[in-house]
Scaffold this motif. Structure first.
Motif, PDB file in Angstrom:
ATOM      1  N   HIS A 105       0.838  -1.206   0.000  1.00  0.00           N
ATOM      2  CA  HIS A 105       0.000   0.000   0.000  1.00  0.00           C
ATOM      3  C   HIS A 105       0.876   1.260   0.000  1.00  0.00           C
ATOM      4  N   HIS A 109       1.453   4.606  -2.720  1.00  0.00           N
ATOM      5  CA  HIS A 109       1.490   6.041  -2.413  1.00  0.00           C
ATOM      6  C   HIS A 109       2.823   6.653  -2.863  1.00  0.00           C
ATOM      7  N   CYS A 203      -6.757   8.367   3.408  1.00  0.00           N
ATOM      8  CA  CYS A 203      -6.479   6.940   3.290  1.00  0.00           C
ATOM      9  C   CYS A 203      -6.706   6.257   4.629  1.00  0.00           C
ATOM     10  N   HIS A 207       0.027   1.412   6.818  1.00  0.00           N
ATOM     11  CA  HIS A 207       1.251   1.858   6.137  1.00  0.00           C
ATOM     12  C   HIS A 207       2.498   1.555   6.953  1.00  0.00           C
TER      13      HIS A 207
HETATM   14 ZN   LIG Z   1      -4.036   4.616   0.429  1.00  0.00          ZN
END
Ligand SMILES: [Zn+2]
Length: 238
Positions: A105, A109, A203, A207
């Motif tokens: 993910h 980004h 979002c 992460h």
């Molecule tokens: Zn995202």
């Protein structure tokens, strides 16, 4: 509404929760808890898997989803026993799987950061798909000869990985979220995610803490699809 404990720490793989509901719908058997560390599929990120246990039983979680009210459904099967409402249960997320999904993910980004840095004109990010198979980021707009950009995007992206850029997560109010067009369950706060030095976007995914954790990324292809450009990528080390 389930409290979402994965939002501010990607690396909690074990925790406790209370059973709020045990049921079954058209998707399958499910558990609802008062809080969870399981990521529900959404925002282009695959859900976590794992197990939920107590002295009364073991539930194997295969798919996790959130409904429009922010209620998280843990779908799966009881390996043995069952749970009662109000019972305290142990949650265990597949940690290796979670770490991989977070790297994928974050890579999506960071790929957008690379595109921003290269100032490729006429591209507006629209969506990302960060499953282990077939990850991509998609843009509104087309490029002439898109494959010619592959090596420079990959080069800049991997430079950003090595720069050890920190991921910044910020909580925003429901009102601020609406202004930015970010979906948020009724009555909940939302959040934005950014790599230091780059602009943020709404979002709800998990992460990494810093870009270096992603490791080397390969750009598989850049292809025009109708009015959009799709950049497919994969992690070199999985
Ligand atoms: Zn995202």
């Amino acid at each position: 509404m389930t409290k979402l404990n994965y939002l501010f720490d990607t690396y909690i793989f074990e925790s406790l929760a209370k059973v709020a509901e045990v049921g079954e719908n058209e998707i399958g058997k499910y558990l609802i808890l008062d809080e969870t560390i399981f990521y529900p599929q959404g925002g282009g990120q695959k859900s976590d898997s794992g197990r939920i246990t107590s002295s009364q039983g073991t539930f194997i979680v295969s798919v996790v989803r959130m409904d429009q009210n922010g209620q998280v459904f843990h779908y799966g099967e009881f390996e043995n026993g069952s749970f009662v409402i109000g019972e305290s249960v142990d949650l265990k997320v597949d940690g290796e799987g979670r770490k991989l999904l977070a790297r994928l993910h974050s890579a999506g980004h960071l790929l957008d950061c690379a595109v921003t840095k290269l100032q490729i004109p006429g591209l507006k990010p629209t969506k990302g798909f960060h499953f282990p198979e077939g990850s991509y980021v998609e843009y509104e707009g087309n490029l002439e000869n898109p494959m010619e950009y592959v090596s420079q995007v990959e080069k800049v992206l991997n430079e950003l990985v090595e720069q050890d850029l920190k991921v910044k997560i910020k909580e925003i109010t429901e009102e601020e979220a609406k202004k930015c067009g970010i979906w948020v369950p009724e009555g909940k706060s939302a959040r934005t995610v950014s790599f230091e030095g780059f602009s943020s976007c709404g979002c709800g995914g998990t992460h990494v803490k810093s870009s270096v954790e992603i490791g080397k990324v390969k750009i598989r292809k850049m292809v025009n699809k109708k009015g959009s450009l799709r950049i497919s990528y994969k992690l070199e080390e999985v």
